[in-house]
Design a protein around this motif. Sequence first.
Motif, PDB file in Angstrom:
ATOM      1  N   LYS A 444      44.151  49.983  38.134  1.00 14.32           N
ATOM      2  CA  LYS A 444      43.686  51.354  37.323  1.00 14.32           C
ATOM      3  C   LYS A 444      44.555  51.896  36.124  1.00 14.32           C
ATOM      4  O   LYS A 444      43.717  52.950  35.418  1.00 14.32           O
ATOM      5  N   LYS A 542      38.692  45.606  29.940  1.00 14.34           N
ATOM      6  CA  LYS A 542      38.126  46.099  31.127  1.00 14.34           C
ATOM      7  C   LYS A 542      36.668  45.817  31.210  1.00 14.34           C
ATOM      8  O   LYS A 542      36.000  45.662  31.954  1.00 14.34           O
ATOM      9  N   ALA A 546      34.232  43.472  33.400  1.00 13.92           N
ATOM     10  CA  ALA A 546      33.070  44.126  34.048  1.00 13.92           C
ATOM     11  C   ALA A 546      31.818  43.472  33.727  1.00 13.92           C
ATOM     12  O   ALA A 546      30.940  42.990  34.702  1.00 13.92           O
ATOM     13  N   GLN A 873      30.304  51.570  27.502  1.00 10.39           N
ATOM     14  CA  GLN A 873      30.905  51.289  28.872  1.00 10.39           C
ATOM     15  C   GLN A 873      31.393  52.777  29.641  1.00 10.39           C
ATOM     16  O   GLN A 873      31.049  52.756  30.493  1.00 10.39           O
ATOM     17  N   ALA A 874      32.172  53.212  28.569  1.00  8.92           N
ATOM     18  CA  ALA A 874      32.859  54.640  29.215  1.00  8.92           C
ATOM     19  C   ALA A 874      31.729  55.481  29.433  1.00  8.92           C
ATOM     20  O   ALA A 874      31.747  56.333  30.458  1.00  8.92           O
ATOM     21  N   GLU A 877      29.945  54.535  32.563  1.00  6.66           N
ATOM     22  CA  GLU A 877      30.936  55.054  33.819  1.00  6.66           C
ATOM     23  C   GLU A 877      31.003  56.680  33.885  1.00  6.66           C
ATOM     24  O   GLU A 877      31.053  56.943  35.168  1.00  6.66           O
ATOM     25  N   LYS A 878      30.840  57.381  32.866  1.00 10.61           N
ATOM     26  CA  LYS A 878      31.002  58.666  33.296  1.00 10.61           C
ATOM     27  C   LYS A 878      29.790  59.293  33.855  1.00 10.61           C
ATOM     28  O   LYS A 878      29.895  60.178  34.499  1.00 10.61           O
ATOM     29  N   LYS A 880      27.907  57.728  35.825  1.00 13.72           N
ATOM     30  CA  LYS A 880      27.774  56.934  37.055  1.00 13.72           C
ATOM     31  C   LYS A 880      26.523  56.249  37.117  1.00 13.72           C
ATOM     32  O   LYS A 880      25.818  56.362  38.061  1.00 13.72           O
ATOM     33  N   ARG A 884      23.750  48.198  34.063  1.00 11.41           N
ATOM     34  CA  ARG A 884      25.097  47.127  33.554  1.00 11.41           C
ATOM     35  C   ARG A 884      25.032  46.553  32.432  1.00 11.41           C
ATOM     36  O   ARG A 884      23.821  46.114  32.051  1.00 11.41           O
TER      37      ARG A 884
END
Length: 939
Positions: A444, A542, A546, A873-874, A877-878, A880, A884
């Motif tokens: 992480k 990263k 993924a 990607q960020a 993720e933010k 949620k 993909r």
Amino acid sequence: MSKKLFLLDAMALIYRAYYALIRSPRITSKGINTNAQFGFTNTLFDLINKEKPTHLAVCFDTHAPTERHIDFTDYKANRQEAPEDLLASIPDIQRIIRGFNIPCVELDGYEADDVIGTLAWQAADAGYEVYMVTPDKDYGQLLIHPSVFIYKPPYMGSKEEVLDAKKVCEKWDIARVEQVVDILGLMGDAVDNIPGIPGVGEKTAAKLLKEYDTLENVLANADSIKGALGEKVRNGKDSAIISKKLATIITNVPVQFHEEDYQLKAWNNEALIEVFTELEFKTLGKRILGDAFNVFQTAAAGVQTDLFGNAVETKTAAKADGEEGLLATGFSADKNINNTPHEYHLLDTPEKVQAFLNDAVQQSEICFDTETTGLDANEADLVGMSFSFTPGVAFYIPCPPERDKTLAVLEQLRPLLEKPDITWIGQNLKYDMLVLKWYAFELKGNIYDTMLAHYVVEPEGRRSMDLLSAQYLGYEPVHIEELIGKKGKTQGNMRDVAVDKIKDYAAEDADITLQLKHALHPQLKEKEVEKVFYEVENPLVKVLTAMEFEGVKVDVGFLREYSKQLEIEAKQFEENVYQEAGVRFNLSSPRQLGEVLFDKLKLDPKAKKTKTGQYATGEDVLLKLAGNSSIVSDILGYRELTKLRSTYVDALPEMINSKTGRVHTSYAQAVAVTGRLSSNNPNLQNIPIRTERGKEIRKAFVPRDAEHTLISADYSQIELRVIAAISGDENMCEAFKQGKDIHTATAAKVYGIADEEVTKEQRYKAKSVNFGIIYGQGAFGLADNLGISRAEAKEIIDNYKKEFSGITRYMDGMINFAKEHGYVQTLMGRKRWLRDINSSNFTVRGFAERNAINSPIQGTAADMVKMAMIRIQAAMEKEKLRSRMILQVHDELVFDAHNDELEILKPLILENMKAALPLPNEVPVEAELGTGINWLEAH
DNA sequence: AAGTTCACG
DNA sequence: ACGTACGTGAACTTT
């Protein structure tokens, strides 16, 4: 003890050394390529050490023409001029040889093999065992003398080899070594441009000699040889006789073997130190000269190393005169882990692990490496992990074979692995992170990938751990082969290696990687590539992890059906070709096809153009054939269908992961010199789209289930926008700002007409010019591409350059920048070094010049896509999201999107793509997006 | 292991 | 006289 004479064929060994290292050249801080010097010195020293010759000489060719050139003007005529680096190495190599007090022998009018042959036989007559050191097969003929041998030095992993007469005969499949010249006369030698009998190769020559024993006898009986072969032999008589003469090594040249001259003597250390220092042979110098070199180096460099091998400045040390360059590149060169006390700990109980953890959680930077059961991170099991945060000290934690036990080990490590304020250092961390991800663990903290650091510092070379360690630390690590054997059938499994051995290997890897980071890190600043490293490459790791983990679903049923269909159609094309040709042969063999087309059918423009002297049968050649006969379309049809079938339709189902039922490509982040990614195992960046039958394959790429949809988003004309923006060309920038179709706008300018008047034909030509420009194409290439005259092509290009003078200025500017600075760069400061840019060789320089034009464009586009991926990607993720990102194809991103998220996702993707890297001169960046139930539909 | 061809951007 | 448009990866044949 018997007397052993070694005679070295200098040029052959120099060539070999130069090309052996060509993919990862050794370059000094002054920019000199020292491949040849290094390789030759290595070979010479190893030879002296290992074979313990009593006598030795090195033989060179001279520039004076030999009898062979005078008799036969084509002799060696097609040989390419040696690279400048290589020629420049010869004086250094001669200095080194003299430093060893070994004679260099050369004689005008004779080649090295003549000199070696003569000396070999004289010495052998005088009772010596003689070894001729060369990779050249022609020397076999000299083994007529029983005490003369060929010594092939070790090369690319293969061991050295001593050839005697028996072995040479086996190699050629002949009865006596005297026949070596006969076989060479018959088959010729493409390298030296010795013709032989055209159409007769090694196999045929051996067959002929089995029957007729000598070349002369073959020719004498030419009339009784049947069929096409007899015809060839009868036509090639004269050529064969000349060829045999050319291939015969002269053994009575005017040299005398004086044994005292060739006896090994003490070296001239001073001379050797001087050359080695100049050439920056750090490790090799020490290996050869021992402390004599070490003392000098340390004093000269003004840097010493502490216990752990870290470079420590010595305030008092003054630089020796003229030795500025030694450490100018900024790496601490003399570190040698061998000499550093190291402690590698095996942590095989929870208690030991806990003790380690207590210490490790205090660290801000930890080097991390995994050992696994295989190379495919998506299939491999974890065997163990190693850590290091102090140079020379490393820890290895084994993982038991049972998955639950491995999970227990990981569980104990969780506080460390998931600690957010640690920087994880590793070599190709994507691999390790992917392995962990299959156990549902992730690092992480931040990451620092040494492979990527090296990639931005030196994008061209290779960067295996072994190479980097040798280059930056002067240390050769334990090879993985020592644990699990060589690649291939005998390769074992890490799981079966004794834990103590793995511990030493694995701990050393972590130790080296940590030290590598310290050596590479200053280079980021020095080379001014920190931005691209920290803002592009490192954060991308990263994202790629993924994406690779996710994979893509492939419709196997569809592919199986399609395969059957393609097979039937291919078969039909194949039969048509055999009908039209009148013979059956292997249509997949370009060689056989070439013979059928040009020798049997005598089709028109006989384009004999591959470098091995075969007929070229590529699509461009076939399409130029007279009449465009139907055989051509059948051949191309066959080629298209078999290509689709073997490369995609049949191959993809084989690549499906057993655990996920999906296909997981692997992205190579440190391969393409321009900064692009590449994709392999399987390559998903070259899935067909240009032909009807090809694009069908895209229907097999589907969303994960009915609740998902594929999204494909791609940049519009990204490379042209980049060149417009960084050149600042007014007309082109303006066209983009107005949202025009760029090829139409280009055509309008080139032909001096209004946009509305541009015909399809003109637009097509303008499009070709636009792409050609990006690559540095000339009139010849454009003419060839469009099938127009060179005059017309030239006119188009001249007009183009006039209308888009900013582009011309850009191209000249990049070349001049490269000439001055030695590199070109992208918007993010990604650099490509072009050491051939000032070459006097037209071809070599031209290549570098085109790179100077193309690399900043392709590279800037690559920067932009990579930054878009990081942002997207960020953002995903933010938010949620369950959707993909799954694929990247240079200017296109593909997503497996949840239907409920489509409306959030579409603008999220497009906005981030457009804003990822704003271009200068207000050139807008546009991206387009489509959706569908398969990739074809989405595109 | 090298050479040829061809798939993509 | 030469070679001629950049960057990749994979399959297949031949050495």
